[in-house]
Scaffold this active site. Structure first.
Site, PDB file in Angstrom:
ATOM      1  N   LYS A  13      51.402  40.400 -47.848  1.00  0.00           N
ATOM      2  CA  LYS A  13      51.667  39.590 -46.658  1.00  0.00           C
ATOM      3  C   LYS A  13      52.602  40.346 -45.699  1.00  0.00           C
ATOM      4  O   LYS A  13      53.635  40.876 -46.131  1.00  0.00           O
ATOM      5  CB  LYS A  13      52.309  38.264 -47.082  1.00  0.00           C
ATOM      6  CG  LYS A  13      52.586  37.349 -45.929  1.00  0.00           C
ATOM      7  CD  LYS A  13      53.211  36.047 -46.391  1.00  0.00           C
ATOM      8  CE  LYS A  13      53.575  35.198 -45.188  1.00  0.00           C
ATOM      9  NZ  LYS A  13      54.327  34.008 -45.582  1.00  0.00           N
ATOM     10  N   ASP A  64      33.762  41.779 -32.685  1.00  0.00           N
ATOM     11  CA  ASP A  64      33.611  43.130 -32.150  1.00  0.00           C
ATOM     12  C   ASP A  64      34.709  44.058 -32.671  1.00  0.00           C
ATOM     13  O   ASP A  64      34.538  45.272 -32.697  1.00  0.00           O
ATOM     14  CB  ASP A  64      33.649  43.081 -30.616  1.00  0.00           C
ATOM     15  CG  ASP A  64      32.375  42.460 -30.063  1.00  0.00           C
ATOM     16  OD1 ASP A  64      31.284  42.809 -30.561  1.00  0.00           O
ATOM     17  OD2 ASP A  64      32.469  41.591 -29.162  1.00  0.00           O
ATOM     18  N   PHE A  68      21.004  37.142 -29.970  1.00  0.00           N
ATOM     19  CA  PHE A  68      21.578  36.006 -29.262  1.00  0.00           C
ATOM     20  C   PHE A  68      22.595  36.567 -28.281  1.00  0.00           C
ATOM     21  O   PHE A  68      23.123  37.658 -28.476  1.00  0.00           O
ATOM     22  CB  PHE A  68      22.284  35.045 -30.232  1.00  0.00           C
ATOM     23  CG  PHE A  68      21.430  33.906 -30.692  1.00  0.00           C
ATOM     24  CD1 PHE A  68      20.368  34.119 -31.546  1.00  0.00           C
ATOM     25  CD2 PHE A  68      21.685  32.603 -30.258  1.00  0.00           C
ATOM     26  CE1 PHE A  68      19.580  33.066 -31.983  1.00  0.00           C
ATOM     27  CE2 PHE A  68      20.908  31.536 -30.677  1.00  0.00           C
ATOM     28  CZ  PHE A  68      19.851  31.773 -31.536  1.00  0.00           C
ATOM     29  N   LYS A  90      21.668  43.076 -22.594  1.00  0.00           N
ATOM     30  CA  LYS A  90      21.676  43.302 -24.044  1.00  0.00           C
ATOM     31  C   LYS A  90      20.268  43.595 -24.573  1.00  0.00           C
ATOM     32  O   LYS A  90      20.118  44.257 -25.592  1.00  0.00           O
ATOM     33  CB  LYS A  90      22.275  42.094 -24.776  1.00  0.00           C
ATOM     34  CG  LYS A  90      23.784  41.990 -24.521  1.00  0.00           C
ATOM     35  CD  LYS A  90      24.429  40.753 -25.112  1.00  0.00           C
ATOM     36  CE  LYS A  90      25.903  40.722 -24.704  1.00  0.00           C
ATOM     37  NZ  LYS A  90      26.594  39.487 -24.997  1.00  0.00           N
ATOM     38  N   LYS A 133      20.042  46.950 -26.752  1.00  0.00           N
ATOM     39  CA  LYS A 133      19.889  46.803 -28.201  1.00  0.00           C
ATOM     40  C   LYS A 133      18.411  46.813 -28.634  1.00  0.00           C
ATOM     41  O   LYS A 133      18.098  46.490 -29.780  1.00  0.00           O
ATOM     42  CB  LYS A 133      20.593  45.522 -28.671  1.00  0.00           C
ATOM     43  CG  LYS A 133      22.082  45.479 -28.228  1.00  0.00           C
ATOM     44  CD  LYS A 133      22.907  44.446 -28.965  1.00  0.00           C
ATOM     45  CE  LYS A 133      24.330  44.405 -28.430  1.00  0.00           C
ATOM     46  NZ  LYS A 133      25.275  43.702 -29.287  1.00  0.00           N
ATOM     47  N   ASN A 188      36.067  33.498 -35.444  1.00  0.00           N
ATOM     48  CA  ASN A 188      35.667  32.858 -34.185  1.00  0.00           C
ATOM     49  C   ASN A 188      35.152  31.455 -34.465  1.00  0.00           C
ATOM     50  O   ASN A 188      35.205  30.980 -35.600  1.00  0.00           O
ATOM     51  CB  ASN A 188      34.629  33.714 -33.452  1.00  0.00           C
ATOM     52  CG  ASN A 188      33.407  33.946 -34.317  1.00  0.00           C
ATOM     53  OD1 ASN A 188      32.715  33.007 -34.679  1.00  0.00           O
ATOM     54  ND2 ASN A 188      33.152  35.204 -34.683  1.00  0.00           N
TER      55      ASN A 188
HETATM   56  O1  PMT Z   1      27.192  28.775 -35.232  1.00  0.00           O
HETATM   57  P1  PMT Z   1      27.239  27.675 -34.183  1.00  0.00           P
HETATM   58  O2  PMT Z   1      28.555  26.920 -34.208  1.00  0.00           O
HETATM   59  O3  PMT Z   1      26.048  26.797 -34.270  1.00  0.00           O
HETATM   60  O4  PMT Z   1      27.221  28.392 -32.748  1.00  0.00           O
HETATM   61  C1  PMT Z   1      26.065  29.072 -32.328  1.00  0.00           C
HETATM   62  C2  PMT Z   1      26.405  30.374 -31.593  1.00  0.00           C
HETATM   63  C3  PMT Z   1      27.149  30.058 -30.308  1.00  0.00           C
HETATM   64  C4  PMT Z   1      27.283  31.282 -32.479  1.00  0.00           C
HETATM   65  C5  PMT Z   1      25.047  31.103 -31.309  1.00  0.00           C
HETATM   66  O5  PMT Z   1      24.253  30.258 -30.509  1.00  0.00           O
HETATM   67  C6  PMT Z   1      25.262  32.438 -30.610  1.00  0.00           C
HETATM   68  O6  PMT Z   1      25.353  32.530 -29.405  1.00  0.00           O
HETATM   69  N1  PMT Z   1      25.322  33.546 -31.413  1.00  0.00           N
HETATM   70  C7  PMT Z   1      25.637  34.897 -30.937  1.00  0.00           C
HETATM   71  C8  PMT Z   1      27.116  35.088 -30.863  1.00  0.00           C
HETATM   72  C9  PMT Z   1      27.503  36.487 -30.385  1.00  0.00           C
HETATM   73  O7  PMT Z   1      28.139  37.205 -31.127  1.00  0.00           O
HETATM   74  O8  PMT Z   1      27.044  36.820 -29.195  1.00  0.00           O
HETATM   75  P2  PMT Z   1      27.383  38.227 -28.458  1.00  0.00           P
HETATM   76  O9  PMT Z   1      26.857  38.045 -27.083  1.00  0.00           O
HETATM   77  O10 PMT Z   1      28.801  38.580 -28.647  1.00  0.00           O
HETATM   78  O11 PMT Z   1      26.530  39.290 -29.252  1.00  0.00           O
HETATM   79  C10 PMT Z   1      25.200  39.654 -28.881  1.00  0.00           C
HETATM   80  C11 PMT Z   1      24.340  39.898 -30.099  1.00  0.00           C
HETATM   81  O12 PMT Z   1      24.824  41.053 -30.801  1.00  0.00           O
HETATM   82  C12 PMT Z   1      24.309  38.764 -31.101  1.00  0.00           C
HETATM   83  O13 PMT Z   1      22.991  38.662 -31.585  1.00  0.00           O
HETATM   84  C13 PMT Z   1      25.251  39.241 -32.217  1.00  0.00           C
HETATM   85  O14 PMT Z   1      24.858  38.746 -33.492  1.00  0.00           O
HETATM   86  C14 PMT Z   1      25.074  40.759 -32.156  1.00  0.00           C
HETATM   87  N2  PMT Z   1      26.278  41.523 -32.553  1.00  0.00           N
HETATM   88  C15 PMT Z   1      27.433  41.456 -31.833  1.00  0.00           C
HETATM   89  C16 PMT Z   1      28.512  42.227 -32.180  1.00  0.00           C
HETATM   90  C17 PMT Z   1      28.424  43.067 -33.302  1.00  0.00           C
HETATM   91  N3  PMT Z   1      29.444  43.808 -33.694  1.00  0.00           N
HETATM   92  N4  PMT Z   1      27.286  43.112 -34.014  1.00  0.00           N
HETATM   93  C18 PMT Z   1      26.206  42.361 -33.661  1.00  0.00           C
HETATM   94  O15 PMT Z   1      25.163  42.417 -34.309  1.00  0.00           O
END
Ligand code: PMT
Length: 408
Positions: A288, A278, A322, A336, A340, A209
């Site tokens: 390959k 995810d 986040f 969330k 969580k 991503n």
């Molecule tokens: O790295 P940069 O370029 O500076 O960009 C910053 C950012 C946009 C990545 C950052 O600010 C941000 O938003 N990070 C969270 C990205 C994310 O995966 O968000 P989400 O809404 O999909 O997930 C929610 C939370 O669950 C996040 O804390 C994530 O780390 C966590 N998660 C998600 C999926 C997963 N399988 N495991 C997780 O722990």
């Protein structure tokens, strides 16, 4: 107290220039060593003698007046400053610095300085909201210049809206905050995840991503500066880990989960800013995958949700997530928090200009599990990191207070 800290206050020409007298006087009472530089138009509002009396130092206005110091004056002031505070900062001075124009004492000093520069803008609402001014602010914020958001209210021109110089207390507190780096997280064990995950399709291809790690690395840097013992679990990025931080490199979501769990036990705080995939390909092919004439279908399976797993085992730790959203930012982020088991979440709209992936700035909502919401306007990721850590500190203090036995 600001004992001996050297602060250069730049006063540019606006009606709020008179408030700079109060700011200078307050900083002086905190024992700062102050020099004032005025733009020519600022002298239309306040006499240099006023600042001279307040600081007991000569006030600089012109570039080529006879030197008051042995050194070249703008270089000397630029080098001696710990902090440069521009209050009030007009659209003009912001525009000059953003575009590399150095044509008077104040703009030249700002350009020649490596000190922290704080702008406290004050101007008419329409001017402040003008796209050009906002782009200049964005550009400077991304370069690490600080901005104190102006207040809203009735302006000198009669308009009502944003643009009033922030109040003096706010400005003085901001200067204190920047001049004296806090050590308020000393001894706190803090784990932060950052960057993307990379999910292998075959030896050539992968799914990832847009995360660059900038947000997470900024939190690691800020936490280390505030005295925390920082572990940074990072997906692949082009960044160098901040000095003093323990870096644990990872690739896929599964390897990030393992690294987090291996380092989990002794943590007091965990912040998950990584963008974790995810889904991953059901099979990572060993060779390959050869191209055929037809389409290719990949089966993706769910990755573990690291944050969800942490929520179940967090105990008394502070857990911060986040949320990267494009719509209904606050509503989805709130969902969330409970799902969580977070203490709070940092939500960003990754479609907003200056926010989200890859930028040096961000705009976030900090939402806690008691429904308190704080918006942090466009600021550098380092500044956002500090605001997140302020909230972490508050949560740690609350937990400690809850543990105190009641006094009878
Ligand atoms: O790295 P940069 O370029 O500076 O960009 C910053 C950012 C946009 C990545 C950052 O600010 C941000 O938003 N990070 C969270 C990205 C994310 O995966 O968000 P989400 O809404 O999909 O997930 C929610 C939370 O669950 C996040 O804390 C994530 O780390 C966590 N998660 C998600 C999926 C997963 N399988 N495991 C997780 O722990």
């Amino acid at each position: 107290m600001l004992n001996g800290k050297k602060i250069v206050v730049g006063v540019s020409g606006g009606i709020a220039a008179y408030k700079a007298c109060d700011i200078v006087s307050r900083l002086k009472k905190l024992n700062a060593e102050i020099d004032v530089i005025m733009t020519k138009s600022a002298t239309e509002f306040v006499q240099p003698q006023t600042f001279q009396a307040l600081t007991q130092n000569p006030v600089a206005v012109e570039m080529f007046e006879s030197p008051k110091y042995w050194d070249i004056e703008h270089i000397s002031l630029a080098q001696k400053a710990d902090i440069l505070l521009i209050a009030p900062a007009t659209a003009n001075i912001i525009g000059k610095v953003a575009n590399g124009i150095a044509d008077d004492m104040l703009s030249t000093t700002i350009m020649a300085s490596t000190a922290k520069v704080i702008f406290a803008p004050a101007m008419n609402t329409k001017m402040y909201e003008n796209r050009i001014v906002q782009e200049n602010i964005e550009k400077l914020a991304a370069l690490g210049y600080y901005f104190i958001t102006p207040a809203s209210g009735r302006l000198a021109c009669g308009d009502v809206g944003i643009g009033k110089l922030a109040d003096v207390d706010t400005i003085v507190d901001f200067v204190l905050d920047k001049a004296l780096p806090k050590q308020d997280l000393k001894g706190v064990n803090l784990l932060i995840t950052a960057g993307p995950t990379v999910e292998t399709i075959d030896p050539v291809r992968y799914i990832t991503n847009r995360s660059t790690g900038k947000m997470g690395y900024a939190i690691a840097e800020a936490a280390e500066a505030r005295g925390a013992n920082v572990t940074l679990v990072s997906g692949p990025t082009a960044l160098t880990a901040p000095k003093g931080v323990k870096l644990v490199p990872t690739t896929s979501a599964v390897s990030m989960l393992e690294a987090v769990m291996d380092n989990f036990e002794h943590q007091d705080v965990i912040i998950k800013s990584a963008a974790v995939a995810d889904y991953r390909p059901a099979i990572a092919a060993e060779s390959k995958i050869k191209k055929t004439d037809g389409d290719l279908q990949l089966t993706l399976v769910r990755n573990p949700d690291i944050l969800m797993a942490l929520g179940k085992m967090k105990g008394s730790r502070i857990l911060v997530g986040f949320a990267a959203e494009t719509d209904n930012v606050i509503e989805y982020a709130k969902g969330k928090i409970s799902k969580k088991q977070l203490d709070f979440i940092v939500a960003n709209n990754v479609k907003a200009e200056g926010a989200g992936f890859g930028t040096d700035t961000n705009i976030v909502y900090i939402i806690d599990n008691k429904d308190n919401i704080t918006k942090v306007d466009l600021s550098s990721k380092l500044e956002i990191a500090h605001r997140i850590l302020d909230k972490v500190k508050m949560e740690l203090d609350n937990k400690r207070e809850d543990k105190q036995p009641p006094i009878h």
